[in-house]
Write a protein that holds these residues in place. Structure first.
Motif, PDB file in Angstrom:
ATOM      1  N   UNK A 178      31.313  99.157  -7.038  1.00 18.67           N
ATOM      2  CA  UNK A 178      32.123  97.802  -6.202  1.00 18.67           C
ATOM      3  C   UNK A 178      31.747  97.369  -5.237  1.00 18.67           C
ATOM      4  N   UNK A 179      32.554  96.832  -4.367  1.00 19.58           N
ATOM      5  CA  UNK A 179      32.193  96.035  -3.269  1.00 19.58           C
ATOM      6  C   UNK A 179      33.397  96.537  -2.367  1.00 19.58           C
ATOM      7  N   UNK A 180      33.064  97.019  -1.075  1.00 17.30           N
ATOM      8  CA  UNK A 180      33.876  97.350  -0.296  1.00 17.30           C
ATOM      9  C   UNK A 180      34.434  96.371   0.827  1.00 17.30           C
ATOM     10  N   UNK A 181      35.436  96.034   1.145  1.00 12.91           N
ATOM     11  CA  UNK A 181      35.835  94.870   2.232  1.00 12.91           C
ATOM     12  C   UNK A 181      37.200  95.471   2.797  1.00 12.91           C
ATOM     13  N   UNK A 182      37.138  94.724   4.249  1.00 13.77           N
ATOM     14  CA  UNK A 182      38.343  95.178   4.845  1.00 13.77           C
ATOM     15  C   UNK A 182      39.701  95.036   4.371  1.00 13.77           C
ATOM     16  N   UNK A 183      40.511  96.120   4.573  1.00 21.48           N
ATOM     17  CA  UNK A 183      41.900  96.126   3.817  1.00 21.48           C
ATOM     18  C   UNK A 183      41.850  96.982   2.699  1.00 21.48           C
ATOM     19  N   UNK A 184      40.761  97.519   2.188  1.00 25.95           N
ATOM     20  CA  UNK A 184      40.621  98.187   0.922  1.00 25.95           C
ATOM     21  C   UNK A 184      41.212  99.398   1.272  1.00 25.95           C
ATOM     22  N   UNK A 185      42.016 100.229   0.286  1.00 24.66           N
ATOM     23  CA  UNK A 185      42.617 101.539   0.461  1.00 24.66           C
ATOM     24  C   UNK A 185      41.642 102.474  -0.150  1.00 24.66           C
TER      25      UNK A 185
ATOM     26  N   UNK B 121      42.740 109.483   4.039  1.00 23.72           N
ATOM     27  CA  UNK B 121      42.764 108.189   3.321  1.00 23.72           C
ATOM     28  C   UNK B 121      42.739 107.273   4.319  1.00 23.72           C
ATOM     29  N   UNK B 122      42.165 105.954   4.014  1.00 25.25           N
ATOM     30  CA  UNK B 122      41.911 105.076   4.965  1.00 25.25           C
ATOM     31  C   UNK B 122      42.376 103.904   4.456  1.00 25.25           C
ATOM     32  N   UNK B 123      42.743 102.938   5.480  1.00 29.17           N
ATOM     33  CA  UNK B 123      42.907 101.431   5.270  1.00 29.17           C
ATOM     34  C   UNK B 123      41.815 100.834   5.801  1.00 29.17           C
ATOM     35  N   UNK B 124      40.898 100.310   5.270  1.00 30.83           N
ATOM     36  CA  UNK B 124      39.450  99.905   5.936  1.00 30.83           C
ATOM     37  C   UNK B 124      39.855  98.758   7.191  1.00 30.83           C
ATOM     38  N   UNK B 125      39.676  99.257   8.316  1.00 34.32           N
ATOM     39  CA  UNK B 125      40.001  98.393   9.319  1.00 34.32           C
ATOM     40  C   UNK B 125      38.616  97.611   9.730  1.00 34.32           C
ATOM     41  N   UNK B 126      37.729  98.313   9.676  1.00 34.44           N
ATOM     42  CA  UNK B 126      36.192  97.867  10.293  1.00 34.44           C
ATOM     43  C   UNK B 126      34.952  98.537   9.682  1.00 34.44           C
TER      44      UNK B 126
ATOM     45  N   UNK C  42      31.330  92.635   3.930  1.00 33.29           N
ATOM     46  CA  UNK C  42      31.315  93.548   2.490  1.00 33.29           C
ATOM     47  C   UNK C  42      30.266  94.583   2.363  1.00 33.29           C
ATOM     48  N   UNK C  43      30.140  95.367   1.666  1.00 28.26           N
ATOM     49  CA  UNK C  43      29.472  96.479   1.592  1.00 28.26           C
ATOM     50  C   UNK C  43      29.245  96.595  -0.133  1.00 28.26           C
TER      51      UNK C  43
ATOM     52  N   UNK D  10      29.192 102.034   8.009  1.00 24.66           N
ATOM     53  CA  UNK D  10      30.323 102.905   8.628  1.00 24.66           C
ATOM     54  C   UNK D  10      31.698 102.387   8.401  1.00 24.66           C
ATOM     55  N   UNK D  11      32.712 103.321   8.274  1.00 28.89           N
ATOM     56  CA  UNK D  11      34.055 102.797   8.003  1.00 28.89           C
ATOM     57  C   UNK D  11      34.857 103.384   8.922  1.00 28.89           C
TER      58      UNK D  11
END
Ligand code: GDP
Length: 510
Positions: free
Chosen positions: A271-278, A285-290, A301-302, A309-310
């Motif tokens: 997948x591709x990690x983006x800001x806002x991903x849960x 758990x995280x809501x990706x802020x940065x 994007x990662x 770093x998340x």
């Protein structure tokens, strides 16, 4: 006879569940440490827990091959101590920073990317040694695609070289041989290749498929050839991942940043990690802020194989935890609640109870040793003081003698998973002198706490902190309780300090 006494001491059983209840660290470390301490462990409970834990948020099953895209290899550097792993990593990282010409501050995120002039990329995990590797693997996390085995050409195959080969083989990860220190006059790379034949590592010139590159990590000589060999192997391996759909990844490190809160570094695997991903990982758990890379650069994007770093975690997950993307915050909460409630059932012991249990275990071990070997010159430990307080009477000299031993109990605190692990790794190389045994009674992440001081007091232990602080209130309390806190910023200093402490505790026979 001392050997026999140790044997008896080492047969002490430890309740792993209660240990875990008390730290962020995962069972693999506990297992290693306990192995180190030679103690038996109640293992099955924890394992079952893990299995259940992963049931509720699961990795996606197989992907349509049409969606798969090539990805960069993820490489772990392994080898014997002093053969040049750190130097090699530093040189590779340096090359990268120079090539990128950025003025950014290099951040330690547990891994970094190296770009070749051809545009190809390689991800290097930057905790050298095999502890990190095996810790992850034992948790079912397979992050590494290729192992670069470093062997010093002036030293040849050594104990940890063989262990590294075994780890790579167990994980079915292919090896590239980096014969290091080839700048030295007494370097004998051919001898290394011959020695490795005995371990079934057969270089190309002997008809095998292991590429061997002669390098010098110190001068940087031939590192490009090493990178190219890695890319060549990656091509053969046809490394691919699906960059679409829910994200999957693995936690490499996690730590608390004073300004930013819990930070996790991860390798994305799908997948591709983006800001806002849960995301969920372990019990957090995280809501990706940065997101940021090893140069502190903000990422939008990662992709698969990228170290990142998340920021945005509610708690700290552990190294090796699987990261999974879920569809919503409520879903993330649900998964975490479920995982936590499962855990609670198994626990419910507070620190005091743990200490009490440990004390009993010690007593029991001593009792056994006494029974078997009669009176010995045990060294006094201050938990005798603790016992005196508890029993509200001074112990008789004879009773004291019965409770003495030649053990240095230690408590280790570190800033990140990786550093604690590195220390434990080094402790592994401590060759028990049969005169004073190391005993890890507690370890964890973060600054020194009152709890650590209590542990230390109970066991007459010394607290070693790596890259962590001890607040003034804690220092005071430690001073009152006669507990030593030793803070270090360089691992070798810490180990040297430990060795001094050990020799100061050697038995003083009459
Ligand atoms: P590690 O324990 O495997 O991480 O080894 P280090 O990277 O700490 O290296 C151990 C020692 O070997 C250090 O003093 C390095 O400077 C030295 N060293 C590492 N690589 C080379 C090399 O290619 N040539 C020479 N001459 N010395 C090296």
């Amino acid at each position: 006879d001392i050997d026999c006494v140790y044997e008896a001491l080492l047969n002490t059983a430890i309740d792993v569940d209660s240990l875990e209840a008390n730290s962020h660290l995962d069972e693999v470390w506990i297992k290693e440490v306990i192995k180190k301490a030679g103690m038996k462990l109640k293992w099955s409970k924890l394992k079952q827990e893990r299995i259940r834990e992963n049931k509720d948020a699961v990795r996606r099953p197989g992907t349509d091959p049409a969606l798969l895209k090539p990805r960069s290899p993820v490489v772990t550097i392994m080898g014997h101590v002093d053969h040049g792993k750190t130097t090699l990593l530093d040189k590779l990282r340096e090359t990268q920073v120079a090539a990128m010409e950025v003025g950014g501050i290099t951040q330690h995120i547990g891994a970094f990317l190296v770009s070749l002039p051809s545009g190809e990329k390689i991800t290097f995990l930057d905790t050298p040694g095999h502890a990190a590797f095996s810790a992850m693997r034992a948790r079912g996390a397979q992050v590494t695609d290729i192992v670069v085995l470093v062997v010093a050409a002036d030293d040849g195959v050594m104990k940890q070289t063989v262990e590294s080969i075994q780890h790579a083989k167990d994980a079915e990860v292919p090896i590239i041989l980096a014969i290091n220190k080839c700048d030295k006059t007494d370097a004998d790379p051919e001898k290394v290749k011959k020695e490795l034949l005995a371990y079934d590592v057969v270089c190309e010139e002997y008809g095998g498929d292991v590429q061997a590159v002669h390098v010098s990590a110190l001068t940087g000589d031939n590192l490009m050839a090493l990178a190219e060999a890695t890319i060549a192997l990656a091509e053969i391996l046809e490394l691919k991942a699906d960059p679409t759909g829910p994200v999957e990844g693995t936690v490499i490190e996690s730590f608390t940043d004073k300004g930013r809160g819990p930070v996790t570094t991860a390798i994305i695997q799908r997948g591709t990690l983006r800001k806002g991903s849960i995301l969920v990982a372990g019990k957090s758990w995280a809501k990706v802020r940065l997101m940021f890379d090893e140069n502190g650069k903000i990422l939008n994007e990662a992709y698969p194989s990228m170290p990142v770093g998340i920021i945005g975690w509610r708690d700290l997950p552990s190294a090796g935890d699987e990261i999974l993307e879920v569809e919503s915050e409520p879903r993330a909460r649900e998964v975490i609640e479920w995982r936590k409630s499962e855990q609670k059932e198994e626990k419910g012991k507070d620190d005091l109870k743990i200490m009490e249990e440990k004390r009993k275990e010690h007593q029991e071990a001593h009792r056994k040793a006494r029974e078997k070997y009669g009176s010995l010159h045990w060294r006094e430990r201050s938990y005798i003081k603790y016992l005196e307080r508890k029993e509200q009477r001074p112990l008789k000299p004879k009773e004291k003698v019965e409770r003495q031993s030649n053990v240095l109990p230690i408590i280790i605190k570190g800033d990140v998973d990786g550093s604690v692990e590195a220390i434990l790794n080094l402790l592994d190389t401590y060759d028990a002198s049969h005169e004073c045994e190391l005993e890890l009674v507690h370890f964890g992440l973060g600054d020194i706490s009152e709890n650590d001081v209590n542990f230390a007091e109970t066991f007459d232990g010394v607290i070693y902190g790596f890259n962590v602080d001890a607040g003034s209130a804690i220092q005071q309390s430690a001073a009152q309780k006669g507990v030593k806190i030793k803070l270090h910023k360089i691992i070798y200093h810490l180990i040297e300090d430990l060795q001094e402490e050990l020799s100061s505790r050697l038995p003083h026979t009459l």
